[in-house]
Design an enzyme around this catalytic site. Sequence first.
Site, PDB file in Angstrom:
ATOM      1  N   ARG A 323      59.940  -3.150  35.320  1.00 10.59           N
ATOM      2  CA  ARG A 323      58.595  -2.598  35.330  1.00 10.59           C
ATOM      3  C   ARG A 323      58.596  -1.069  34.787  1.00 10.59           C
ATOM      4  O   ARG A 323      58.134  -0.541  33.636  1.00 10.59           O
ATOM      5  CB  ARG A 323      57.925  -2.609  36.467  1.00 10.59           C
ATOM      6  CG  ARG A 323      56.459  -2.215  36.469  1.00 10.59           C
ATOM      7  CD  ARG A 323      55.886  -1.911  37.935  1.00 10.59           C
ATOM      8  NE  ARG A 323      56.435  -2.876  38.785  1.00 10.59           N
ATOM      9  CZ  ARG A 323      55.733  -4.255  39.329  1.00 10.59           C
ATOM     10  NH1 ARG A 323      54.374  -3.967  38.780  1.00 10.59           N
ATOM     11  NH2 ARG A 323      56.266  -4.971  40.007  1.00 10.59           N
ATOM     12  N   CYS A 391      36.671 -19.451  33.685  1.00 11.44           N
ATOM     13  CA  CYS A 391      35.647 -19.831  34.285  1.00 11.44           C
ATOM     14  C   CYS A 391      36.232 -19.836  35.938  1.00 11.44           C
ATOM     15  O   CYS A 391      36.535 -20.817  36.678  1.00 11.44           O
ATOM     16  CB  CYS A 391      35.526 -21.454  34.066  1.00 11.44           C
ATOM     17  SG  CYS A 391      35.239 -21.705  32.494  1.00 11.44           S
ATOM     18  N   TYR A 421      54.817  -7.639  33.212  1.00  8.83           N
ATOM     19  CA  TYR A 421      54.371  -8.723  34.190  1.00  8.83           C
ATOM     20  C   TYR A 421      52.905  -9.199  33.589  1.00  8.83           C
ATOM     21  O   TYR A 421      52.220  -9.790  34.584  1.00  8.83           O
ATOM     22  CB  TYR A 421      54.377  -8.519  35.640  1.00  8.83           C
ATOM     23  CG  TYR A 421      55.903  -8.035  36.236  1.00  8.83           C
ATOM     24  CD1 TYR A 421      56.779  -9.227  36.062  1.00  8.83           C
ATOM     25  CD2 TYR A 421      56.002  -6.882  36.402  1.00  8.83           C
ATOM     26  CE1 TYR A 421      58.129  -8.783  36.494  1.00  8.83           C
ATOM     27  CE2 TYR A 421      57.507  -6.627  36.844  1.00  8.83           C
ATOM     28  CZ  TYR A 421      58.290  -7.809  36.912  1.00  8.83           C
ATOM     29  OH  TYR A 421      59.751  -7.538  37.207  1.00  8.83           O
TER      30      TYR A 421
HETATM   31  N1  LLP Z   1      65.974  -7.433  40.083  1.00  7.51           N
HETATM   32  C1  LLP Z   1      65.398  -8.440  40.711  1.00  7.51           C
HETATM   33  C2  LLP Z   1      66.396  -9.343  41.264  1.00  7.51           C
HETATM   34  C3  LLP Z   1      64.232  -8.847  40.767  1.00  7.51           C
HETATM   35  O1  LLP Z   1      63.784  -9.943  41.794  1.00  7.51           O
HETATM   36  C4  LLP Z   1      63.340  -7.864  40.158  1.00  7.51           C
HETATM   37  C5  LLP Z   1      61.744  -8.520  39.886  1.00  7.51           C
HETATM   38  C6  LLP Z   1      63.478  -6.786  39.265  1.00  7.51           C
HETATM   39  C7  LLP Z   1      65.125  -6.558  39.570  1.00  7.51           C
HETATM   40  C8  LLP Z   1      62.691  -6.171  38.816  1.00  7.51           C
HETATM   41  O2  LLP Z   1      61.664  -5.496  39.299  1.00  7.51           O
HETATM   42  P1  LLP Z   1      60.801  -4.248  38.677  1.00  7.51           P
HETATM   43  O3  LLP Z   1      61.497  -3.042  38.300  1.00  7.51           O
HETATM   44  O4  LLP Z   1      60.429  -4.879  37.355  1.00  7.51           O
HETATM   45  O5  LLP Z   1      59.752  -4.030  39.746  1.00  7.51           O
HETATM   46  N2  LLP Z   1      55.171 -10.117  39.000  1.00  7.51           N
HETATM   47  C9  LLP Z   1      55.283  -8.982  39.849  1.00  7.51           C
HETATM   48  C10 LLP Z   1      56.725  -8.547  40.204  1.00  7.51           C
HETATM   49  C11 LLP Z   1      57.669  -9.389  40.509  1.00  7.51           C
HETATM   50  C12 LLP Z   1      59.056  -8.873  40.705  1.00  7.51           C
HETATM   51  C13 LLP Z   1      60.110  -9.925  40.673  1.00  7.51           C
HETATM   52  N3  LLP Z   1      61.381  -9.444  40.663  1.00  7.51           N
HETATM   53  C14 LLP Z   1      54.322  -7.906  39.591  1.00  7.51           C
HETATM   54  O6  LLP Z   1      53.555  -8.143  38.661  1.00  7.51           O
HETATM   55  O7  LLP Z   1      54.075  -7.030  40.198  1.00  7.51           O
END
Ligand code: LLP
Length: 463
Positions: A323, A391, A421
């Site tokens: 992110r 819907c 995401y």
């Molecule tokens: N590493 C691992 C092992 C992870 O499971 C994740 C995210 C990341 C790195 C990256 O995380 P980031 O830096 O992007 O926060 N769909 C959710 C977020 C799910 C994250 C899953 N794992 C949302 O939209 O907030």
Amino acid sequence: MSRSAHPAGPRHADVLPEGHPSAPPADLNALDRKVWASTVTRTPDGVVTVGGVEVTTLAEEFGTPAYLLDETDFRERARAWRTAFGPDADVFYAGKAFLSRAVVRWLHDEGLNLDVCSGGELTTALSAGMPADRIAFHGNNKSVEEIEAAVRAGVGRIVLDSFQEIVRVAHIAGSLGKRQRVQIRITVGVEAHTHEFIATAHEDQKFGIPLAGGQAAEAVRRALQLDGLDVVGIHSHIGSQIFDMSGFEVAAHRVVGLLKDIRDEHGVELPEIDLGGGLGIAYTSDDDPREPHEIAKALNEIVSRECERAQLSTPRISVEPGRAIVGPTAFTLYEVGTIKPLENLRTYVSVDGGMSDNIRTALYDAEYSVALVSRTSEAAPMLVRVVGKHCESGDIVVKDAFLPADLAPGDLIAVPATGAYCRSMASNYNHALRPPVVAVRDGEARVIVRRETEEDLLRLDVG
Ligand code: LLP
């Protein structure tokens, strides 16, 4: 200038519903630098541009809804992470946030590695030329086919997530005559201050092997005995959209504690630790994210201090931001379709997308901001809820925000910070066609993921 067909819209409701943003921003035409990609700006005639191209031009050429991605910003952010961590650490971009072949090539150019968590992500990475040894393979239930594909390709590491997987990967590597580099993912018992569904290191959840009760130590014990595995490190990911570094501090303390126990029991110092991703970004003006160099400094200091205490040599650190790299680099461009003022409640602004292109609001109660981008307006602020065309009454894109009261069908509005995401979690609900991702840079726009077509939908429907 205006794309609006209809001049006057509804007025600001007199009674504000509960949970509304306390006050409208001083200037609705101003773009808060915190939430917009770095090249986004408003031209003197009022139209917003990204990478030097006007959103009105982009809408005409590529249609709406569309994710517009600022390639310059993406590259700058990737580079900032790489530079901040330096040559003695590795940055693995988390592909789940958003992955396409163009993104893989940018990452490759900028010296980042890649974290994938499915066969599909692995194939995308390899097909765009990411060297396999710069890929880490994640997942709590990798299939045998996925493990085989990863081992055959020669991925740099597989992150083991369960006792079954330790045996499975060892067996597959052995049968392919290989020794696979692996890390073991543990849960350190940290409660990250984030939404329950995106917090991942407390013990009651599906990822990793708990440190508690000696399970992680037992996993290491078993993995070290297997010929097919080269155990190189311990992995911890504590959650997502985190601003407070104290969770990482506790995680690092516990991971290093395990490294020390391993050294004491087995006489080996594992050379790597991975502290995962999860660093927060600004979705609204209220969020204050940290810069990569601050994060790198904090993590390096924590790990060095803990290792010194434990009399261990400092392992090679890696991190997995998703992110924080891609999130701020894109915004979703929508066209306003209908505007429905509900007296004493709120005004509903319906756009041509919705929960199929951004599920985060419905799923996590996520907050976003929104701006009128096809023109400026001097009209009074109007409290709105931006909703989609699905819907479902939970089909909300932006819960509460202010837009000018002369908003009208045909206006273009944009929701910033949708790079992570959103496309990657997009769906075909109601047979919606998933929007394209258009990369814009130095006055040029090109589609990197095309819009889905009705033919695409019918192609899958083989009944
Ligand atoms: N590493 C691992 C092992 C992870 O499971 C994740 C995210 C990341 C790195 C990256 O995380 P980031 O830096 O992007 O926060 N769909 C959710 C977020 C799910 C994250 C899953 N794992 C949302 O939209 O907030």
